[in-house]
Write a protein that holds these residues in place. Structure first.
Motif, PDB file in Angstrom:
ATOM      1  N   SER A 151       0.892  -1.170   0.135  1.00 56.34           N
ATOM      2  CA  SER A 151       0.128   0.052  -0.067  1.00 56.34           C
ATOM      3  C   SER A 151       0.776   1.209  -0.069  1.00 56.34           C
ATOM      4  O   SER A 151       0.721   2.195  -0.719  1.00 56.34           O
ATOM      5  CB  SER A 151      -1.005   0.143   1.196  1.00 56.34           C
ATOM      6  OG  SER A 151      -1.902  -1.191   1.210  1.00 56.34           O
ATOM      7  N   HIS A 152       2.103   1.133   0.715  1.00 57.58           N
ATOM      8  CA  HIS A 152       2.833   2.375   0.672  1.00 57.58           C
ATOM      9  C   HIS A 152       3.446   2.701  -0.918  1.00 57.58           C
ATOM     10  O   HIS A 152       3.547   3.701  -1.235  1.00 57.58           O
ATOM     11  CB  HIS A 152       3.996   2.096   1.910  1.00 57.58           C
ATOM     12  CG  HIS A 152       5.065   3.143   1.729  1.00 57.58           C
ATOM     13  ND1 HIS A 152       4.946   4.377   2.318  1.00 57.58           N
ATOM     14  CD2 HIS A 152       6.414   2.829   1.255  1.00 57.58           C
ATOM     15  CE1 HIS A 152       6.063   4.911   2.283  1.00 57.58           C
ATOM     16  NE2 HIS A 152       6.929   4.175   1.605  1.00 57.58           N
ATOM     17  N   LEU A 153       4.007   1.533  -1.329  1.00 56.43           N
ATOM     18  CA  LEU A 153       4.234   1.764  -2.594  1.00 56.43           C
ATOM     19  C   LEU A 153       3.360   2.130  -3.640  1.00 56.43           C
ATOM     20  O   LEU A 153       3.690   2.995  -4.277  1.00 56.43           O
ATOM     21  CB  LEU A 153       5.017   0.283  -3.148  1.00 56.43           C
ATOM     22  CG  LEU A 153       6.113  -0.403  -2.308  1.00 56.43           C
ATOM     23  CD1 LEU A 153       6.388  -1.814  -2.825  1.00 56.43           C
ATOM     24  CD2 LEU A 153       7.455   0.465  -2.475  1.00 56.43           C
ATOM     25  N   ALA A 154       2.339   1.816  -3.473  1.00 55.76           N
ATOM     26  CA  ALA A 154       1.144   2.276  -4.308  1.00 55.76           C
ATOM     27  C   ALA A 154       0.728   3.939  -3.937  1.00 55.76           C
ATOM     28  O   ALA A 154       0.647   4.650  -5.147  1.00 55.76           O
ATOM     29  CB  ALA A 154      -0.228   1.472  -4.204  1.00 55.76           C
ATOM     30  N   THR A 155       0.780   3.986  -2.975  1.00 48.34           N
ATOM     31  CA  THR A 155       0.643   5.541  -2.282  1.00 48.34           C
ATOM     32  C   THR A 155       1.906   6.536  -3.123  1.00 48.34           C
ATOM     33  O   THR A 155       1.455   7.607  -3.456  1.00 48.34           O
ATOM     34  CB  THR A 155       0.531   5.800  -0.910  1.00 48.34           C
ATOM     35  OG1 THR A 155      -0.543   5.013  -0.502  1.00 48.34           O
ATOM     36  CG2 THR A 155       0.399   7.210  -0.475  1.00 48.34           C
ATOM     37  N   ARG A 156       2.736   6.044  -2.806  1.00 49.34           N
ATOM     38  CA  ARG A 156       4.034   6.787  -3.534  1.00 49.34           C
ATOM     39  C   ARG A 156       3.970   7.033  -4.883  1.00 49.34           C
ATOM     40  O   ARG A 156       4.054   8.127  -5.616  1.00 49.34           O
ATOM     41  CB  ARG A 156       5.396   6.174  -3.267  1.00 49.34           C
ATOM     42  CG  ARG A 156       5.751   6.363  -1.788  1.00 49.34           C
ATOM     43  CD  ARG A 156       7.373   5.698  -1.432  1.00 49.34           C
ATOM     44  NE  ARG A 156       8.206   6.502  -2.073  1.00 49.34           N
ATOM     45  CZ  ARG A 156       9.683   6.137  -1.894  1.00 49.34           C
ATOM     46  NH1 ARG A 156       9.819   5.391  -1.110  1.00 49.34           N
ATOM     47  NH2 ARG A 156      10.425   6.752  -2.795  1.00 49.34           N
ATOM     48  N   LEU A 157       3.238   5.935  -5.797  1.00 51.30           N
ATOM     49  CA  LEU A 157       3.379   6.056  -7.285  1.00 51.30           C
ATOM     50  C   LEU A 157       2.091   6.876  -7.638  1.00 51.30           C
ATOM     51  O   LEU A 157       2.183   7.685  -8.430  1.00 51.30           O
ATOM     52  CB  LEU A 157       3.168   4.643  -7.663  1.00 51.30           C
ATOM     53  CG  LEU A 157       4.312   3.783  -7.630  1.00 51.30           C
ATOM     54  CD1 LEU A 157       4.156   2.383  -8.125  1.00 51.30           C
ATOM     55  CD2 LEU A 157       5.725   4.587  -8.615  1.00 51.30           C
ATOM     56  N   ARG A 158       1.004   6.731  -6.682  1.00 49.80           N
ATOM     57  CA  ARG A 158      -0.098   7.473  -6.971  1.00 49.80           C
ATOM     58  C   ARG A 158      -0.227   9.161  -6.665  1.00 49.80           C
ATOM     59  O   ARG A 158      -0.396   9.918  -7.408  1.00 49.80           O
ATOM     60  CB  ARG A 158      -1.344   6.993  -6.087  1.00 49.80           C
ATOM     61  CG  ARG A 158      -2.885   7.494  -6.510  1.00 49.80           C
ATOM     62  CD  ARG A 158      -3.923   7.038  -5.307  1.00 49.80           C
ATOM     63  NE  ARG A 158      -3.879   5.608  -5.709  1.00 49.80           N
ATOM     64  CZ  ARG A 158      -3.587   4.742  -4.670  1.00 49.80           C
ATOM     65  NH1 ARG A 158      -2.999   5.132  -3.305  1.00 49.80           N
ATOM     66  NH2 ARG A 158      -3.979   3.487  -4.469  1.00 49.80           N
TER      67      ARG A 158
END
Length: 206
Positions: free
Chosen positions: A139-146
């Motif tokens: 989820s953290h990785l996705a947030t950084r990308l988003r």
């Protein structure tokens, strides 16, 4: 588990093939044997790993950190499993794209940004929420990308902050026409193409 996506993107098709190669009995046995020295991975099958990674709790984090470390050490099987674990997040981000972004193939650029993030993040990173609680690493990785501007170089990120006013994401272009999805080392091609484009001046677009 098959990887389905309404756009039948070549990245998904190749990941599906690589995933099923990993599940072949002999290869799967060798993967489990090779990963047995990793406490977070020891004794787990690939589908067990993916099931744990699909659950958005911090319990997945030791597994994801181990996969990231092995990916950064050029373990292509870890790369495949890590990208599959991240795939649902990337497709959710893609669902928010405008028609123009889809025409510009921003999804391929998003994969390039994900590749850069996985190649550069500290494998021991432990994300926490705003209230200080452990957070699921996927989820953290996705947030950084988003939420980021998706600029892959610090100087481009600073330039974006200084001059860009319309809020469109800035990405390094990944021209899919230069990628052969039929090749066995497809993921390596994506990363190699990313590094090539990062080395060229003036390759940042919105």
């Amino acid at each position: 588990m098959a990887i389905h996506h309404p756009h039948n993107h070549p990245i998904h098709e190749q990941l599906d093939r690589q995933y099923h190669r990993c599940l072949a009995p002999t290869r799967h046995s060798r993967i489990k044997q090779r990963w047995f020295t990793e406490p977070a991975l020891a004794g787990l099958g690939i589908d067990e790993i993916l099931d744990i990674c699909a659950t958005p709790t911090a319990a997945q984090n030791p597994i994801v950190r181990s996969l990231i470390a092995r990916h950064q050490d050029d373990d292509t099987d870890a790369t495949t499993i890590l990208l599959i674990a991240l795939l649902p997040s990337l497709t959710r981000i893609e669902s928010t794209f405008t028609p123009r972004q889809r025409r510009d193939d921003a999804y391929s650029a998003l994969w390039a940004a994900a590749g850069h993030l996985l190649a550069t993040i500290d494998p021991q990173h432990e994300p926490v929420s705003a209230n200080g609680c452990p957070r699921a690493l996927i989820s953290h990785l996705a947030t950084r990308l988003r939420s980021s501007k998706r600029a892959l170089e610090p100087e481009h990120r600073n330039l974006c902050r200084r001059y860009q006013r319309d809020g469109l994401p800035v990405v390094v272009s990944l021209d899919a026409s230069h990628i052969d999805p039929a090749a066995q080392d497809f993921v390596s091609q994506v990363f190699a193409r990313l590094e090539l484009e990062r080395s060229l001046p003036g390759d940042v677009g919105g």
